[in-house]
Motif scaffolding. Sequence first.
Motif, PDB file in Angstrom:
ATOM      1  N   ASP A   1       0.842  -1.185   0.000  1.00  0.00           N
ATOM      2  CA  ASP A   1       0.000   0.000   0.000  1.00  0.00           C
ATOM      3  C   ASP A   1       0.882   1.242   0.000  1.00  0.00           C
ATOM      4  OD1 ASP A   1      -2.373  -1.449   0.080  1.00  0.00           O
ATOM      5  OD2 ASP A   1      -2.321  -1.586   2.271  1.00  0.00           O
ATOM      6  N   ILE A   2       0.512   2.198  -0.862  1.00  0.00           N
ATOM      7  CA  ILE A   2       1.276   3.440  -0.980  1.00  0.00           C
ATOM      8  C   ILE A   2       0.297   4.611  -0.923  1.00  0.00           C
ATOM      9  CG2 ILE A   2       2.835   4.823  -2.403  1.00  0.00           C
ATOM     10  CD1 ILE A   2       3.771   2.240  -3.706  1.00  0.00           C
ATOM     11  N   THR A   3       0.671   5.635  -0.188  1.00  0.00           N
ATOM     12  CA  THR A   3      -0.115   6.865  -0.118  1.00  0.00           C
ATOM     13  C   THR A   3       0.718   8.010  -0.674  1.00  0.00           C
ATOM     14  OG1 THR A   3      -1.302   6.116   1.851  1.00  0.00           O
ATOM     15  CG2 THR A   3      -1.325   8.469   1.395  1.00  0.00           C
ATOM     16  N   TYR A   4       0.125   8.758  -1.598  1.00  0.00           N
ATOM     17  CA  TYR A   4       0.785   9.935  -2.166  1.00  0.00           C
ATOM     18  C   TYR A   4       0.108  11.190  -1.624  1.00  0.00           C
ATOM     19  CZ  TYR A   4       2.811   6.771  -5.659  1.00  0.00           C
ATOM     20  OH  TYR A   4       3.485   5.754  -6.287  1.00  0.00           O
ATOM     21  N   GLN A   5       0.899  12.118  -1.143  1.00  0.00           N
ATOM     22  CA  GLN A   5       0.413  13.446  -0.794  1.00  0.00           C
ATOM     23  C   GLN A   5       1.028  14.442  -1.755  1.00  0.00           C
ATOM     24  OE1 GLN A   5       1.153  14.094   3.505  1.00  0.00           O
ATOM     25  NE2 GLN A   5      -0.995  14.706   3.583  1.00  0.00           N
ATOM     26  N   THR A   6       0.208  15.312  -2.335  1.00  0.00           N
ATOM     27  CA  THR A   6       0.708  16.243  -3.340  1.00  0.00           C
ATOM     28  C   THR A   6       0.619  17.679  -2.837  1.00  0.00           C
ATOM     29  OG1 THR A   6      -1.420  16.619  -4.451  1.00  0.00           O
ATOM     30  CG2 THR A   6      -0.164  14.680  -5.112  1.00  0.00           C
ATOM     31  N   ALA A   7       1.452  18.534  -3.415  1.00  0.00           N
ATOM     32  CA  ALA A   7       1.450  19.956  -3.068  1.00  0.00           C
ATOM     33  C   ALA A   7       1.989  20.757  -4.245  1.00  0.00           C
ATOM     34  CB  ALA A   7       2.284  20.219  -1.822  1.00  0.00           C
ATOM     35  N   LYS A   8       1.584  21.990  -4.329  1.00  0.00           N
ATOM     36  CA  LYS A   8       2.000  22.904  -5.393  1.00  0.00           C
ATOM     37  C   LYS A   8       3.327  23.555  -5.035  1.00  0.00           C
ATOM     38  CE  LYS A   8       0.370  27.153  -7.678  1.00  0.00           C
ATOM     39  NZ  LYS A   8      -0.744  28.137  -7.732  1.00  0.00           N
ATOM     40  N   VAL A   9       4.193  23.719  -6.034  1.00  0.00           N
ATOM     41  CA  VAL A   9       5.403  24.515  -5.860  1.00  0.00           C
ATOM     42  C   VAL A   9       5.080  25.910  -6.379  1.00  0.00           C
ATOM     43  CG1 VAL A   9       7.852  24.757  -6.391  1.00  0.00           C
ATOM     44  CG2 VAL A   9       6.851  22.475  -6.169  1.00  0.00           C
ATOM     45  N   GLU A  10       4.851  26.840  -5.483  1.00  0.00           N
ATOM     46  CA  GLU A  10       4.357  28.166  -5.844  1.00  0.00           C
ATOM     47  C   GLU A  10       5.288  28.870  -6.826  1.00  0.00           C
ATOM     48  OE1 GLU A  10       1.549  29.447  -5.024  1.00  0.00           O
ATOM     49  OE2 GLU A  10       0.866  28.069  -3.462  1.00  0.00           O
ATOM     50  N   GLY A  11       4.663  29.572  -7.781  1.00  0.00           N
ATOM     51  CA  GLY A  11       5.429  30.365  -8.733  1.00  0.00           C
ATOM     52  C   GLY A  11       6.051  29.578  -9.859  1.00  0.00           C
ATOM     53  N   THR A  12       5.748  28.278  -9.948  1.00  0.00           N
ATOM     54  CA  THR A  12       6.299  27.425 -10.994  1.00  0.00           C
ATOM     55  C   THR A  12       5.188  26.531 -11.540  1.00  0.00           C
ATOM     56  OG1 THR A  12       6.827  25.462  -9.670  1.00  0.00           O
ATOM     57  CG2 THR A  12       8.396  27.290  -9.583  1.00  0.00           C
ATOM     58  N   PRO A  13       5.438  25.840 -12.661  1.00  0.00           N
ATOM     59  CA  PRO A  13       4.467  24.855 -13.152  1.00  0.00           C
ATOM     60  C   PRO A  13       4.673  23.487 -12.509  1.00  0.00           C
ATOM     61  CG  PRO A  13       6.234  25.073 -14.736  1.00  0.00           C
ATOM     62  CD  PRO A  13       6.539  26.054 -13.621  1.00  0.00           C
ATOM     63  N   PHE A  14       5.425  23.414 -11.420  1.00  0.00           N
ATOM     64  CA  PHE A  14       5.783  22.141 -10.817  1.00  0.00           C
ATOM     65  C   PHE A  14       4.859  21.777  -9.659  1.00  0.00           C
ATOM     66  CE2 PHE A  14      10.237  23.658 -12.046  1.00  0.00           C
ATOM     67  CZ  PHE A  14      10.083  23.172 -13.338  1.00  0.00           C
ATOM     68  N   SER A  15       4.754  20.485  -9.438  1.00  0.00           N
ATOM     69  CA  SER A  15       4.020  19.951  -8.307  1.00  0.00           C
ATOM     70  C   SER A  15       4.837  18.804  -7.739  1.00  0.00           C
ATOM     71  CB  SER A  15       2.636  19.461  -8.758  1.00  0.00           C
ATOM     72  OG  SER A  15       1.889  18.987  -7.667  1.00  0.00           O
ATOM     73  N   LEU A  16       4.799  18.660  -6.424  1.00  0.00           N
ATOM     74  CA  LEU A  16       5.556  17.577  -5.805  1.00  0.00           C
ATOM     75  C   LEU A  16       4.617  16.598  -5.123  1.00  0.00           C
ATOM     76  CD1 LEU A  16       5.744  18.013  -2.440  1.00  0.00           C
ATOM     77  CD2 LEU A  16       7.204  19.896  -3.157  1.00  0.00           C
ATOM     78  N   ALA A  17       5.106  15.403  -4.934  1.00  0.00           N
ATOM     79  CA  ALA A  17       4.361  14.380  -4.201  1.00  0.00           C
ATOM     80  C   ALA A  17       5.326  13.634  -3.303  1.00  0.00           C
ATOM     81  CB  ALA A  17       3.674  13.405  -5.156  1.00  0.00           C
ATOM     82  N   ILE A  18       4.891  13.381  -2.080  1.00  0.00           N
ATOM     83  CA  ILE A  18       5.635  12.525  -1.164  1.00  0.00           C
ATOM     84  C   ILE A  18       4.875  11.216  -1.067  1.00  0.00           C
ATOM     85  CG2 ILE A  18       6.484  12.220   1.179  1.00  0.00           C
ATOM     86  CD1 ILE A  18       6.682  15.215   1.425  1.00  0.00           C
ATOM     87  N   SER A  19       5.572  10.123  -1.292  1.00  0.00           N
ATOM     88  CA  SER A  19       4.925   8.817  -1.222  1.00  0.00           C
ATOM     89  C   SER A  19       5.326   8.111   0.068  1.00  0.00           C
ATOM     90  CB  SER A  19       5.305   7.962  -2.432  1.00  0.00           C
ATOM     91  OG  SER A  19       6.706   7.841  -2.546  1.00  0.00           O
ATOM     92  N   TYR A  20       4.333   7.475   0.704  1.00  0.00           N
ATOM     93  CA  TYR A  20       4.523   6.761   1.953  1.00  0.00           C
ATOM     94  C   TYR A  20       4.093   5.309   1.770  1.00  0.00           C
ATOM     95  CZ  TYR A  20       4.324  11.522   3.898  1.00  0.00           C
ATOM     96  OH  TYR A  20       4.538  12.847   4.170  1.00  0.00           O
TER      97      TYR A  20
END
Length: 624
Positions: A554-573
């Motif tokens: 089982d994997i959980t991804y949490q996502t968040a926006k990188v402000e001021g860029t077109p990028f987004s990050l995710a931390i997987s647990y």
Amino acid sequence: MRHLVLLAAFCWLASRCDLDVKLQLVELFHKVINPDVIKNAYKRTKSVPADQDQIIAHVADVTTKEFSEASSAIRNIQKTAEQAYQKHTWSKTLENSFWNAFTDPISSTNGSHLPVTWINRYKGNVSLSYSAVNLPIDVFPNWTDVKNTIQWTKGLNQAFTENYHHKPVNIFWQYLGTPQGIMRSYPASFIEEKQRFTFDVRHRPWYNEGIGCPKDVVLLIDTSGSLEGFPSKLLKTTARKMIELILSDSDFVAAIGVGTSARYLTCNGLLQRAELAVKKRLTAVIDDFPPSGTSNWTQGIMMAFQSYQRSKEAGLTAGCRRVMVIFSDETSQDLDKVIAQYDPERSVRVYVFSFKRNEGLFQDKLDKLACLYNGVYKKILYFGQIGNALQNIVQAETMHLYNEEIRPTWSNVYKDLNGFGFVVTVTLPVVVATSLSERIVTEIEFKNSVSFLGVVGLDFKTDAIITKASSTLPLNTALILINNKGYPIHHDKLEEYAWSDVTTKLQDFQYSAEGKEDLRLLEEKMMQQEHATVKTRGLFSVQSKIRGSNTIQDITYQTAKVEGTPFSLAISYTDYPVEYRVVDTPTISLSQIRRRLETGGTIMGSLQNYTSSAVMSLRLFTGC
């Protein structure tokens, strides 16, 4: 604490050495550091549950700050370019010199040589005091606009050196590309002269992508028999070069062949992102059709607007500007009346390329059409005119940017040829009011009151950002970074893909037991820069190399926006407990430090007896 610092240094050094050196380091470690100290330190630790919301917020904040430094650096170059241009007085008799990047040693036009020094950061001999210039082989330095542009761009050295000394160490090459074909880059370094025969900054992907506003482009290609022979070759070459050199993968494109009956040339007329694979398919189709029959422009234009509408409904749009490009020889039809039926507000921009030597009465119709719809009309009669004609599109697309707040454009990640690792390029266009001295010297018409000076850019290394952002993550987590096109900026499998052909999306980097639908959902959430939680089952690929686990979990991804860029990050647990190991010792407060200083003690003396209660990951122990 001193032993932990030494251990951290040991781990860092050992990770970068070959086996023999590692064994010697281990032996030295046992001599210098008593392993019992480490064992006792570990016994004084306890497990603390990790707050996942705090983790994602912290990592997003760190990542945003690092990328904002690059945005600040590129705006510094942009602002300096505007100021240097306005200060320059244009002259037809200007005498100037520049460092030529195509000469080794780097030479000036006055015959002097530029001293260079090996700088490990650039893995080569460079000059940190100057920038160098390279020109395409068909651009001559004694042309009035070229020599004046070379002169005013010398002022960029101020911004280049400021960024080098005051911005993060992950900023590498800095440069400006101009519509005259001039590229000024910092630090000054030698470029192999063989590139001079093929290099033109105006054809670089970052240059055209950095114009500012991505486009929804429909190509209307005349396939009638009147173009048979040489005009047909000119038309196909122009269309192919526009697709290959002008469109970036921020744009969306479709093509329609306009013959006796119009037809979609690809994908039922739906716009597609202009990535490399799409471009290859489209140019192959254009090269293949034979000219015959007449041209039904009424049907072709109707199908073009249907493409815009259907693509918008399907989410296949750049969401910024609509562009229609007509490749033809002549027409007796009033195309402006046809277009007005679908676009009465004239929001679409129309460009016309004509390939007929004698257009007679019909030339005015096509020229008027381009003028009414804020475009450009260009006649192309031989191959040498194609490049300049296409650059008119680039420059016309920048005119609306004057006095607008423009956000930097970030490229896809790619592997630097000089061995720097993975980098992204950030760019900004430079658009200013035309100076009076340039208007007088070059005889620019008064109505052309805005000048496009070029695109400034810098290469930004992602490794340092990722290392800093992920330094506080627990062991059983991993960090992923993608852009709004779905392409990974950071992922442990980046090395496995050929980045000369960037068509790999996030969903292809992971293994899912759920048939990829879960990863498509994750990719969609990240492309939209949403804060979301996505649960799935699959291989935890990023940390599996360290932990030796290849089991589906089982994997959980949490996502968040990188402000001021077109990028987004995710931390997987993973389902493994998300926790830190922290030192179980008292907390030292600021009041305690103050009291100790008042009684003649030192800060270091205080810190030797206490540790902060803030979370301290003991990844050091397992990382070695």
